[in-house]
Design an enzyme around this catalytic site. Structure first.
Site, PDB file in Angstrom:
ATOM      1  N   HIS A 291      16.238  75.809  87.266  1.00 44.64           N
ATOM      2  CA  HIS A 291      17.383  76.690  86.993  1.00 44.64           C
ATOM      3  C   HIS A 291      16.852  78.061  86.588  1.00 44.64           C
ATOM      4  O   HIS A 291      15.846  78.155  85.887  1.00 44.64           O
ATOM      5  CB  HIS A 291      18.233  76.092  85.858  1.00 44.64           C
ATOM      6  CG  HIS A 291      19.567  76.752  85.688  1.00 44.64           C
ATOM      7  ND1 HIS A 291      19.715  78.034  85.201  1.00 44.64           N
ATOM      8  CD2 HIS A 291      20.814  76.304  85.958  1.00 44.64           C
ATOM      9  CE1 HIS A 291      20.994  78.340  85.186  1.00 44.64           C
ATOM     10  NE2 HIS A 291      21.696  77.317  85.641  1.00 44.64           N
TER      11      HIS A 291
ATOM     12  N   THR B 132      27.156  74.954  89.713  1.00 46.22           N
ATOM     13  CA  THR B 132      26.898  73.510  89.651  1.00 46.22           C
ATOM     14  C   THR B 132      28.193  72.705  89.649  1.00 46.22           C
ATOM     15  O   THR B 132      28.319  71.691  90.344  1.00 46.22           O
ATOM     16  CB  THR B 132      26.119  73.144  88.372  1.00 46.22           C
ATOM     17  OG1 THR B 132      24.903  73.867  88.336  1.00 46.22           O
ATOM     18  CG2 THR B 132      25.815  71.653  88.317  1.00 46.22           C
TER      19      THR B 132
ATOM     20  N   GLU C 181      19.298  71.036  91.315  1.00 45.60           N
ATOM     21  CA  GLU C 181      19.613  72.373  90.818  1.00 45.60           C
ATOM     22  C   GLU C 181      18.944  73.464  91.664  1.00 45.60           C
ATOM     23  O   GLU C 181      17.734  73.438  91.882  1.00 45.60           O
ATOM     24  CB  GLU C 181      19.176  72.475  89.350  1.00 45.60           C
ATOM     25  CG  GLU C 181      19.436  73.806  88.695  1.00 45.60           C
ATOM     26  CD  GLU C 181      20.906  74.226  88.748  1.00 45.60           C
ATOM     27  OE1 GLU C 181      21.770  73.401  88.413  1.00 45.60           O
ATOM     28  OE2 GLU C 181      21.182  75.374  89.129  1.00 45.60           O
TER      29      GLU C 181
ATOM     30  N   ASP D 127      22.556  72.185  95.013  1.00 45.87           N
ATOM     31  CA  ASP D 127      23.919  72.509  94.574  1.00 45.87           C
ATOM     32  C   ASP D 127      24.381  73.888  95.039  1.00 45.87           C
ATOM     33  O   ASP D 127      25.542  74.065  95.416  1.00 45.87           O
ATOM     34  CB  ASP D 127      24.099  72.328  93.055  1.00 45.87           C
ATOM     35  CG  ASP D 127      23.251  73.240  92.174  1.00 45.87           C
ATOM     36  OD1 ASP D 127      22.341  73.914  92.683  1.00 45.87           O
ATOM     37  OD2 ASP D 127      23.511  73.260  90.946  1.00 45.87           O
ATOM     38  N   HIS D 128      23.482  74.873  95.026  1.00 42.92           N
ATOM     39  CA  HIS D 128      23.851  76.250  95.392  1.00 42.92           C
ATOM     40  C   HIS D 128      22.562  77.037  95.494  1.00 42.92           C
ATOM     41  O   HIS D 128      21.495  76.519  95.192  1.00 42.92           O
ATOM     42  CB  HIS D 128      24.805  76.857  94.359  1.00 42.92           C
ATOM     43  CG  HIS D 128      24.316  76.746  92.947  1.00 42.92           C
ATOM     44  ND1 HIS D 128      23.274  77.498  92.454  1.00 42.92           N
ATOM     45  CD2 HIS D 128      24.682  75.910  91.939  1.00 42.92           C
ATOM     46  CE1 HIS D 128      23.040  77.159  91.198  1.00 42.92           C
ATOM     47  NE2 HIS D 128      23.869  76.180  90.855  1.00 42.92           N
TER      48      HIS D 128
HETATM   49  C1  GP9 Z   1      24.280  73.045  83.271  1.00 38.05           C
HETATM   50  C2  GP9 Z   1      23.783  73.040  84.652  1.00 38.05           C
HETATM   51  C3  GP9 Z   1      23.637  74.440  85.214  1.00 38.05           C
HETATM   52  O1  GP9 Z   1      24.646  71.809  82.758  1.00 38.05           O
HETATM   53  O2  GP9 Z   1      24.486  72.180  85.435  1.00 38.05           O
HETATM   54  O3  GP9 Z   1      24.792  74.977  85.731  1.00 38.05           O
HETATM   55  P1  GP9 Z   1      24.772  76.281  86.675  1.00 38.05           P
HETATM   56  O4  GP9 Z   1      24.414  77.461  85.806  1.00 38.05           O
HETATM   57  O5  GP9 Z   1      23.749  76.076  87.746  1.00 38.05           O
HETATM   58  O6  GP9 Z   1      26.132  76.355  87.246  1.00 38.05           O
HETATM   59 MN    MN Z   2      23.421  74.752  89.361  1.00 36.43          MN
END
Ligand code: GP9
Ligand code: MN
Length: 415
Positions: free
Chosen positions: A197, A82, A38, A256-257
């Site tokens: 996150h 994500t 994340e 992921d980003h």
């Molecule tokens: C939620 C997690 C976060 O299940 O994968 O998603 P994001 O806000 O990073 O897209």
């Molecule tokens: Mn994410």
């Protein structure tokens, strides 16, 4: 109808990168563990924050003899965040330029990595301690032919072991290893972390380094949650060894980003020791780490080829000896000699070994100076074309006209 697919198919076939014969099938039959990290950006790796190392475990892997670390790898996500990263990995196609493909096109036909691995005898699953409907995962995973989703109901989540968005990464991995051990082998399991996150909050006892001291509380806390996630990965590797799951697996990890948006440019400039963050810097900051850790390979190295999340699927499938030459995919195997140093972002920006294109400006990659647009021109056109092809496939649900076994267009498509 599917006639549009003919053009896309021609493009995809013409842009195939030949497999690296030394790597193809070298790890056939191994379990595959993919960890989507994340909000992890590359700038915190091999770096410190006021003297504190931010990612000691990941840094140790960079020089590990069993790890390929890709230092010039980028996320290609859009608003689906994500879920876009998941989508790109599974399909080697882009998400959409608006909304999240996980919501808008979960009923489409795909030819996902999980489907392919399933057909090759793999048990496929996702482990993520959130509600199953978040990002519409429960629906999309059916279309991706993911066999099992270990959602929050498979985890023991309580006040003690959760923070911020939910279950902390350390207990998440502890509990996930138990689930892993019960799965039939070989398995492909994708794990999605959560603690790092936004807004990057932690319990006091999990803060292993102090906050940073910029004007952005977000950036200040980010270093702490990244440090925590790094510790969680370290313990996960230990647990895999204890369960006897380590030696026979390949472990792929990537960010992921971005975690730090342009709203924090002033703080980022301070941290990076720059006067300001330019569009050139912002583009390069979209770099996320990619680790392909293969216990026993002994061949690990740092690879600075320019690549992106789109490349993950062919790279991984080829290591496992699974052919992708008939696949409708836009990425290419990172181990291929024909892999091109070119990564396209969802919004049309791109990075090559020579150029960075951002803010409709062509920058010299080496200096960050603005340079003649002519150098970027051919790439601008190709970037537009690839984005357009990807959108066509998704918006037209074109893979329903495609037989991925033979590479033939089904008769409906060519009428
Ligand atoms: C939620 C997690 C976060 O299940 O994968 O998603 P994001 O806000 O990073 O897209
Ligand atoms: Mn994410």
């Amino acid at each position: 109808d599917g006639s549009e697919l003919v053009e896309v198919d021609n493009y995809v076939q013409a842009n195939q990168a030949a497999v690296n014969e030394d790597m193809f099938g070298k790890y056939k039959g191994r379990n595959l563990i993919v960890i989507q990290l994340e909000s992890l950006q590359n700038f915190v790796l091999q770096n410190d924050m006021n003297g504190y190392e931010v990612t000691p475990f990941l840094n140790s892997l960079i020089h590990d003899k069993d790890t390929y670390y890709f230092s010039n790898f980028y996320h290609q996500t859009g608003l689906g965040k994500t879920s876009d990263a998941e989508f790109i990995l599974e399909n080697s196609l882009f998400g959409l330029d608006r909304g999240a493909v996980f919501f808008t096109h979960s009923g489409n036909t795909f030819n996902s990595m999980s489907e392919k691995l399933g057909k090759n005898g793999y048990y496929t699953s996702v482990m993520h301690a959130n509600n199953k409907s978040f990002w519409n995962r429960d629906m999309m995973y059916q279309s991706l032919k993911m066999q099992k989703f270990y959602d929050i109901t498979y985890y023991d989540v309580n006040d003690e072991n959760s923070v911020n968005w939910g279950l902390k990464d350390i207990p998440f991995f502890e509990q996930s290893v138990e689930l892993l051990a019960e799965q039939p082998q070989p398995f492909y399991t994708r794990m999605i972390t959560l603690t790092n996150h936004f807004p990057f909050t932690l319990d006091e006892e999990d803060k292993m380094i102090p906050e940073y001291n910029s004007n952005s509380g977000t950036l200040n806390r980010y270093f702490q949650t990244v440090r925590y996630m790094d510790e969680a990965l370290k313990s996960f590797f230990e647990e895999l060894k204890e369960k006897g799951l380590y030696d026979n697996s390949i472990i792929v990890m990537y960010g992921d980003h971005y975690g730090i948006s342009e709203n924090h440019n002033k703080a980022m400039a301070m941290y990076l020791g720059k006067d300001e963050i330019t569009p050139y810097d912002t583009a390069l900051l979209q770099s996320v780490p990619l680790f392909i850790h293969i216990p026993g390979s002994g061949d690990g190295k740092v690879i600075d080829k320019v690549g992106g999340q789109m490349d993950l699927r062919p790279t991984i499938l080829h290591l496992l000896g699974i052919d992708t030459s008939n696949d409708m995919q836009l990425g290419a195997d990172l181990f291929s000699d024909e892999h091109e140093d070119f990564v396209i972002f969802r919004d049309g920006r791109f990075v090559t070994d020579k150029y960075v294109y951002a803010d409709e400006t062509c920058f010299d990659r080496a200096t960050g100076e603005e340079t003649d647009i002519q150098g970027c021109k051919p790439y601008i056109e190709r970037a537009q074309k690839e984005l357009e092809y990807s959108d066509k496939i998704i918006n037209g649900d074109l893979l329903r006209f495609y037989d991925e076994e033979t590479g033939n267009l089904l008769s409906d498509a060519v009428k």
